[in-house]
Design an enzyme around this catalytic site. Structure first.
Site, PDB file in Angstrom:
ATOM      1  N   LYS A   1       0.804  -1.218   0.000  1.00  0.00           N
ATOM      2  CA  LYS A   1       0.000   0.000   0.000  1.00  0.00           C
ATOM      3  C   LYS A   1       0.842   1.275   0.000  1.00  0.00           C
ATOM      4  CE  LYS A   1      -4.230  -1.997   1.823  1.00  0.00           C
ATOM      5  NZ  LYS A   1      -3.878  -3.333   1.327  1.00  0.00           N
TER       6      LYS A   1
ATOM      7  N   LYS B   1      -2.078   1.961   9.004  1.00  0.00           N
ATOM      8  CA  LYS B   1      -2.481   0.861   8.133  1.00  0.00           C
ATOM      9  C   LYS B   1      -1.301  -0.050   7.824  1.00  0.00           C
ATOM     10  CE  LYS B   1      -6.172   3.245   5.605  1.00  0.00           C
ATOM     11  NZ  LYS B   1      -6.671   3.590   4.250  1.00  0.00           N
TER      12      LYS B   1
ATOM     13  N   ARG C   1      -7.557  -7.605  -8.151  1.00  0.00           N
ATOM     14  CA  ARG C   1      -8.367  -8.810  -8.344  1.00  0.00           C
ATOM     15  C   ARG C   1      -9.798  -8.386  -8.637  1.00  0.00           C
ATOM     16  NH1 ARG C   1     -11.200  -8.546  -3.609  1.00  0.00           N
ATOM     17  NH2 ARG C   1     -10.091  -7.762  -1.773  1.00  0.00           N
TER      18      ARG C   1
END
Length: 456
Positions: A116, A158, A292
């Site tokens: 990320k 995160k 995906r």
């Protein structure tokens, strides 16, 4: 085009991919654990190979078994669905080494966008807007304090390798930062085998907006509108809809073009989504990319009339996209409710068991993606998804009405089984949901005030 595709997944997405294969004239191979021997996809696929016992680590996540099944069946491609191995660059690389096409982006691209922090760097270079925060991992508590002080609280920490709503922690006050930073890193290491984290400004009230796109290997990319996924709990989506009522046509075009530009800039091929946060002033900020197909892809299919799974397969086979941006126009409104074997009145505790009754709804513009049937046992080894209920209508108000009707028709029963159907019905009837004024904190507010009802 491929001759035979092995589906390295289970449940409704495996059946969904098998159906797409059949319509394309491609043979399909299902894989299954011993717990899934009677699965619908095992009956539907052209072939089926048993790959191990129920625990995912010994079956659906066991790469040697998956590759062995592909070689045994003669499959020339593998579709990973979502979850499991779908975003594992190591698995994609092994497929390439074995001469098997992985239906998704190349391993090195998947690795880039799956990290990320790296993805934020790449998308910033491509001109996508970001929330204030870091584009590189934060290595120490002192560094975390400096960054949080600079961008202002609240902040969200995160996991760089996070996903599925895990590995994220919100910090509202400085005195909580050090502890939360350490626990988030520990969680990231335990869950994702990577303790790296980054920090960004946290929006207390925002709307989760994601752009669906598909890119081919010929330099073409098309975005298929956006989805609003703001009805979520602990970062897990519960209801999705398309399009967002909060984007103008101009904003939709701008963010869609930016998303495609960002994907093409890193050589992305296949289906994917760009996730954004939309603040109450209408400003969008890039959050992450999912390399995906998504659980909620049906709502995009319903409003664009495009089979996204078939597009995935075509572009993986080296074909160009079958639709242009001009052809991917949005029509009407679609809503998806995830029907899980969970009890919302017990903090969404799992409530699995054997389905003695399973009667899905029907009627115009009502779609049910499911692998379940009467007698099927919802296994504790896997996620609790029973079905995805999707409806379409010419406008949002009528789509909500249609969803209410469809939910009222859905009959699921079994000893110990409870579902989220009553929860979704309450949401559909809620004035705030009907108004469209929904932010990511809606469910928490709703659950704190809504009376409990008997689940079914």
């Amino acid at each position: 085009m491929f001759d035979k595709i092995l589906i390295a997944n289970r449940g409704e997405i495996a059946l969904r991919v098998a159906r797409a294969c059949r319509e394309l004239g491609v043979k399909s191979v299902a894989v299954y654990s011993t717990a899934d021997a009677e699965a619908a996809v095992v009956r539907f696929a052209d072939e089926a190979v048993q790959i191990g016992p129920p625990p995912p680590a010994r079956s659906y996540l066991h790469i040697p078994s998956i590759i062995g099944a592909a070689r045994k069946s003669g499959a020339d491609a593998i579709h990973p669905g979502y979850g499991f191995l779908s975003e594992d660059p190591y698995f994609a690389e092994i497929c390439a080494d074995e001469g098997i096409t992985f239906i998704g982006p190349r391993p090195e691209v998947m690795e880039q966008v799956g990290d990320k922090a790296t993805a934020r760097q790449l998308m910033q270079k491509a001109g996508l807007p970001l929330l204030p925060g870091t584009v590189e991992p934060v290595s120490t508590v002192d560094e975390a304090h400096d960054i949080a002080g600079e961008i202002g609280y609240p902040v969200i920490i995160k996991a760089v390798a996070g996903g599925g709503g895990r590995g994220m922690s919100v910090v509202h006050q400085e005195e909580d930062l050090a502890r939360t930073y350490q626990t988030t890193r520990a969680t990231a290491q335990a869950v994702f085998k990577d303790s790296a984290v980054y920090i960004e400004r946290y929006l207390e009230t925002s709307r989760h907006t994601e752009i669906q796109l598909v890119c081919d290997s010929h330099g073409n990319g098309v975005y298929f509108g956006e989805r609003d996924c703001s009805v979520q709990r602990r970062h897990q989506k519960l209801i999705e809809e398309a399009p967002s009522v909060h984007l103008s046509e101009e904003a939709r075009r701008e963010v869609g073009e930016a998303a495609v530009r960002g994907a093409l800039s890193v050589g992305y091929t296949g289906a994917g989504t760009m996730d954004f946060l939309l603040d109450l002033d209408g400003n969008l900020a890039f959050m992450e990319m999912n390399a995906r197909i998504q659980v909620e892809h049906p709502v995009s299919e319903m409003v664009t009339n495009v089979d996204l799974i078939q597009e995935q397969i075509r572009v993986a086979a080296g074909e160009p996209l079958s639709v242009t941006q001009e052809e991917a126009r949005l029509h009407g409104h679609a809503i998806e409710c995830r029907i899980n074997a969970e009890d919302p009145d017990r903090d969404f505790a799992p409530a699995a068991g054997t389905l003695e009754t399973y009667v899905p709804p029907g009627g115009p513009w009502t779609r049910v993606d499911s692998h379940c049937y009467p007698g099927w046992t919802v296994s504790p080894f896997y996620d609790s998804l029973i079905a995805k209920l999707i409806v379409w209508a010419p406008d949002r108000e009528r789509a909500i009405d249609r969803m209410e009707r469809a939910l009222s028709e859905f009959e699921i029963a079994g000893r110990g089984v409870k579902t989220t159907i009553p929860f979704h019905s309450r949401i559909m009837a809620h004035p705030k949901f009907r108004s469209g004024d929904i932010t990511t904190d809606f469910v928490e507010q709703f659950m704190s005030t809504a009376p409990a009802v008997a689940a079914r």
